[in-house]
Scaffold this motif. Sequence first.
Motif, PDB file in Angstrom:
ATOM      1  N   THR A  82     -49.133 -31.233-102.844  1.00  0.00           N
ATOM      2  CA  THR A  82     -49.095 -30.106-101.905  1.00  0.00           C
ATOM      3  C   THR A  82     -47.892 -30.090-100.978  1.00  0.00           C
ATOM      4  O   THR A  82     -47.566 -29.044-100.418  1.00  0.00           O
ATOM      5  CB  THR A  82     -50.361 -30.097-101.022  1.00  0.00           C
ATOM      6  OG1 THR A  82     -50.420 -31.324-100.260  1.00  0.00           O
ATOM      7  CG2 THR A  82     -51.613 -29.938-101.852  1.00  0.00           C
ATOM      8  N   LYS A  83     -47.204 -31.215-100.824  1.00  0.00           N
ATOM      9  CA  LYS A  83     -46.153 -31.255 -99.798  1.00  0.00           C
ATOM     10  C   LYS A  83     -44.998 -30.305-100.097  1.00  0.00           C
ATOM     11  O   LYS A  83     -44.331 -29.819 -99.177  1.00  0.00           O
ATOM     12  CB  LYS A  83     -45.628 -32.677 -99.614  1.00  0.00           C
ATOM     13  CG  LYS A  83     -44.835 -33.239-100.782  1.00  0.00           C
ATOM     14  CD  LYS A  83     -44.350 -34.650-100.467  1.00  0.00           C
ATOM     15  CE  LYS A  83     -43.551 -35.226-101.622  1.00  0.00           C
ATOM     16  NZ  LYS A  83     -43.062 -36.586-101.330  1.00  0.00           N
ATOM     17  N   LEU A  84     -44.754 -30.001-101.384  1.00  0.00           N
ATOM     18  CA  LEU A  84     -43.662 -29.092-101.736  1.00  0.00           C
ATOM     19  C   LEU A  84     -44.107 -27.636-101.774  1.00  0.00           C
ATOM     20  O   LEU A  84     -43.289 -26.734-101.940  1.00  0.00           O
ATOM     21  CB  LEU A  84     -43.073 -29.493-103.097  1.00  0.00           C
ATOM     22  CG  LEU A  84     -42.405 -30.867-103.147  1.00  0.00           C
ATOM     23  CD1 LEU A  84     -41.910 -31.160-104.557  1.00  0.00           C
ATOM     24  CD2 LEU A  84     -41.265 -30.969-102.144  1.00  0.00           C
ATOM     25  N   ASP A  85     -45.434 -27.425-101.633  1.00  0.00           N
ATOM     26  CA  ASP A  85     -45.954 -26.059-101.710  1.00  0.00           C
ATOM     27  C   ASP A  85     -46.227 -25.452-100.342  1.00  0.00           C
ATOM     28  O   ASP A  85     -46.795 -24.364-100.253  1.00  0.00           O
ATOM     29  CB  ASP A  85     -47.264 -26.042-102.522  1.00  0.00           C
ATOM     30  CG  ASP A  85     -47.014 -26.367-103.983  1.00  0.00           C
ATOM     31  OD1 ASP A  85     -45.931 -26.023-104.464  1.00  0.00           O
ATOM     32  OD2 ASP A  85     -47.900 -26.963-104.612  1.00  0.00           O
ATOM     33  N   ARG A  86     -45.873 -26.164 -99.275  1.00  0.00           N
ATOM     34  CA  ARG A  86     -46.089 -25.619 -97.942  1.00  0.00           C
ATOM     35  C   ARG A  86     -45.244 -24.362 -97.743  1.00  0.00           C
ATOM     36  O   ARG A  86     -44.213 -24.168 -98.397  1.00  0.00           O
ATOM     37  CB  ARG A  86     -45.725 -26.659 -96.880  1.00  0.00           C
ATOM     38  CG  ARG A  86     -46.598 -27.899 -96.892  1.00  0.00           C
ATOM     39  CD  ARG A  86     -48.030 -27.569 -96.520  1.00  0.00           C
ATOM     40  NE  ARG A  86     -48.865 -28.755 -96.599  1.00  0.00           N
ATOM     41  CZ  ARG A  86     -50.181 -28.726 -96.638  1.00  0.00           C
ATOM     42  NH1 ARG A  86     -50.808 -27.576 -96.606  1.00  0.00           N
ATOM     43  NH2 ARG A  86     -50.880 -29.835 -96.700  1.00  0.00           N
ATOM     44  N   VAL A  87     -45.705 -23.532 -96.834  1.00  0.00           N
ATOM     45  CA  VAL A  87     -44.992 -22.292 -96.553  1.00  0.00           C
ATOM     46  C   VAL A  87     -43.570 -22.600 -96.095  1.00  0.00           C
ATOM     47  O   VAL A  87     -43.351 -23.417 -95.204  1.00  0.00           O
ATOM     48  CB  VAL A  87     -45.732 -21.496 -95.459  1.00  0.00           C
ATOM     49  CG1 VAL A  87     -44.930 -20.255 -95.077  1.00  0.00           C
ATOM     50  CG2 VAL A  87     -47.118 -21.099 -95.956  1.00  0.00           C
ATOM     51  N   LYS A  88     -42.599 -21.952 -96.744  1.00  0.00           N
ATOM     52  CA  LYS A  88     -41.190 -22.137 -96.382  1.00  0.00           C
ATOM     53  C   LYS A  88     -40.736 -20.932 -95.573  1.00  0.00           C
ATOM     54  O   LYS A  88     -41.326 -19.865 -95.651  1.00  0.00           O
ATOM     55  CB  LYS A  88     -40.343 -22.311 -97.638  1.00  0.00           C
ATOM     56  CG  LYS A  88     -40.731 -23.535 -98.463  1.00  0.00           C
ATOM     57  CD  LYS A  88     -39.939 -23.597 -99.748  1.00  0.00           C
ATOM     58  CE  LYS A  88     -40.272 -24.854-100.541  1.00  0.00           C
ATOM     59  NZ  LYS A  88     -41.682 -24.910-100.948  1.00  0.00           N
ATOM     60  N   MET A  89     -39.678 -21.101 -94.795  1.00  0.00           N
ATOM     61  CA  MET A  89     -39.190 -19.989 -93.974  1.00  0.00           C
ATOM     62  C   MET A  89     -37.802 -19.577 -94.428  1.00  0.00           C
ATOM     63  O   MET A  89     -37.000 -20.383 -94.871  1.00  0.00           O
ATOM     64  CB  MET A  89     -39.189 -20.388 -92.498  1.00  0.00           C
ATOM     65  CG  MET A  89     -38.379 -21.612 -92.170  1.00  0.00           C
ATOM     66  SD  MET A  89     -38.574 -22.064 -90.447  1.00  0.00           S
ATOM     67  CE  MET A  89     -37.715 -23.646 -90.426  1.00  0.00           C
ATOM     68  N   LEU A  90     -37.532 -18.267 -94.309  1.00  0.00           N
ATOM     69  CA  LEU A  90     -36.219 -17.724 -94.667  1.00  0.00           C
ATOM     70  C   LEU A  90     -35.286 -17.712 -93.468  1.00  0.00           C
ATOM     71  O   LEU A  90     -34.074 -17.850 -93.614  1.00  0.00           O
ATOM     72  CB  LEU A  90     -36.382 -16.293 -95.201  1.00  0.00           C
ATOM     73  CG  LEU A  90     -37.180 -16.134 -96.498  1.00  0.00           C
ATOM     74  CD1 LEU A  90     -37.269 -14.660 -96.867  1.00  0.00           C
ATOM     75  CD2 LEU A  90     -36.540 -16.928 -97.630  1.00  0.00           C
ATOM     76  N   ASN A  91     -35.860 -17.555 -92.288  1.00  0.00           N
ATOM     77  CA  ASN A  91     -35.032 -17.426 -91.093  1.00  0.00           C
ATOM     78  C   ASN A  91     -35.852 -17.803 -89.868  1.00  0.00           C
ATOM     79  O   ASN A  91     -37.076 -17.693 -89.874  1.00  0.00           O
ATOM     80  CB  ASN A  91     -34.528 -15.984 -90.962  1.00  0.00           C
ATOM     81  CG  ASN A  91     -33.488 -15.835 -89.880  1.00  0.00           C
ATOM     82  OD1 ASN A  91     -32.795 -16.798 -89.541  1.00  0.00           O
ATOM     83  ND2 ASN A  91     -33.376 -14.645 -89.320  1.00  0.00           N
ATOM     84  N   VAL A  92     -35.181 -18.284 -88.841  1.00  0.00           N
ATOM     85  CA  VAL A  92     -35.864 -18.588 -87.586  1.00  0.00           C
ATOM     86  C   VAL A  92     -35.000 -18.128 -86.423  1.00  0.00           C
ATOM     87  O   VAL A  92     -33.782 -18.316 -86.424  1.00  0.00           O
ATOM     88  CB  VAL A  92     -36.187 -20.101 -87.474  1.00  0.00           C
ATOM     89  CG1 VAL A  92     -34.915 -20.944 -87.531  1.00  0.00           C
ATOM     90  CG2 VAL A  92     -36.954 -20.393 -86.196  1.00  0.00           C
ATOM     91  N   LYS A  93     -35.623 -17.473 -85.464  1.00  0.00           N
ATOM     92  CA  LYS A  93     -34.945 -17.070 -84.234  1.00  0.00           C
ATOM     93  C   LYS A  93     -35.707 -17.668 -83.064  1.00  0.00           C
ATOM     94  O   LYS A  93     -36.904 -17.940 -83.171  1.00  0.00           O
ATOM     95  CB  LYS A  93     -34.902 -15.542 -84.116  1.00  0.00           C
ATOM     96  CG  LYS A  93     -34.094 -14.867 -85.205  1.00  0.00           C
ATOM     97  CD  LYS A  93     -34.097 -13.349 -85.027  1.00  0.00           C
ATOM     98  CE  LYS A  93     -33.281 -12.681 -86.134  1.00  0.00           C
ATOM     99  NZ  LYS A  93     -33.287 -11.197 -86.000  1.00  0.00           N
ATOM    100  N   TRP A  94     -35.014 -17.847 -81.961  1.00  0.00           N
ATOM    101  CA  TRP A  94     -35.698 -18.418 -80.807  1.00  0.00           C
ATOM    102  C   TRP A  94     -35.180 -17.780 -79.515  1.00  0.00           C
ATOM    103  O   TRP A  94     -34.101 -17.215 -79.462  1.00  0.00           O
ATOM    104  CB  TRP A  94     -35.512 -19.939 -80.763  1.00  0.00           C
ATOM    105  CG  TRP A  94     -34.090 -20.401 -80.586  1.00  0.00           C
ATOM    106  CD1 TRP A  94     -33.137 -20.502 -81.538  1.00  0.00           C
ATOM    107  CD2 TRP A  94     -33.478 -20.802 -79.359  1.00  0.00           C
ATOM    108  NE1 TRP A  94     -31.963 -20.955 -81.006  1.00  0.00           N
ATOM    109  CE2 TRP A  94     -32.137 -21.148 -79.661  1.00  0.00           C
ATOM    110  CE3 TRP A  94     -33.919 -20.909 -78.041  1.00  0.00           C
ATOM    111  CZ2 TRP A  94     -31.250 -21.594 -78.690  1.00  0.00           C
ATOM    112  CZ3 TRP A  94     -33.035 -21.355 -77.070  1.00  0.00           C
ATOM    113  CH2 TRP A  94     -31.713 -21.698 -77.408  1.00  0.00           C
TER     114      TRP A  94
END
Length: 200
Positions: A130-142
């Motif tokens: 499962t560790k490679l199937d976690r939700v990935k992000m395309l972009n992050v803003k802060w």
Amino acid sequence: MTFSFRHNIQRNVQPYSSILPQLSKPMLRVLIQVSVHYIETKKSCSEVLSLAKSKLTNAGHEVPGDFCELFTIVFLMMQIFLRYPKGVVKADELRKCLMVDLRFSEECVEDICTVIFHHREILSKNYSDTKLDRVKMLNVKWRINISLTLSTIQDKTTVVLHFKLPSGDFRTLELPLSTFQRLRYSITLLLNDLQHFQSR
């Protein structure tokens, strides 16, 4: 126990050890259950934390303000353990590490060791799956939120992270300034490790 394992525990988990005194045995058992659930499923961290809070509330226990940090302690410790091949980390050595370095109570240490040693094989398999199937992000803003009150500004300052996911959905996470500083520190350590690895 390998030096690298103890070093990883000290570096990644020990910074949170100051809040461990508020960790009761019933709370630890809930955190162990949801950490195992997180390892075994593809649920997001927020879903797992909501489940843990519901379990505590339904059992009549108060959810502490540092609950997310307590979950981080238990999950990180299990995650670091599962990265090492079976037999590298001995039970007695792990107990000593948890009691001396992290100052877990003896009864809490026994609960942790019972779970991760008795269910090692299935946990390792599920963690790998499962560790490679976690939700990935395309972009992050802060951005930084500052509330101007009579109190000190730093106590009211939070950092808001806005994530864009591959599905097109967005998720927002608001962190106290102290937690954001720990996140920055952890990322710096990770980049430093990657640089050392690259140089070799």
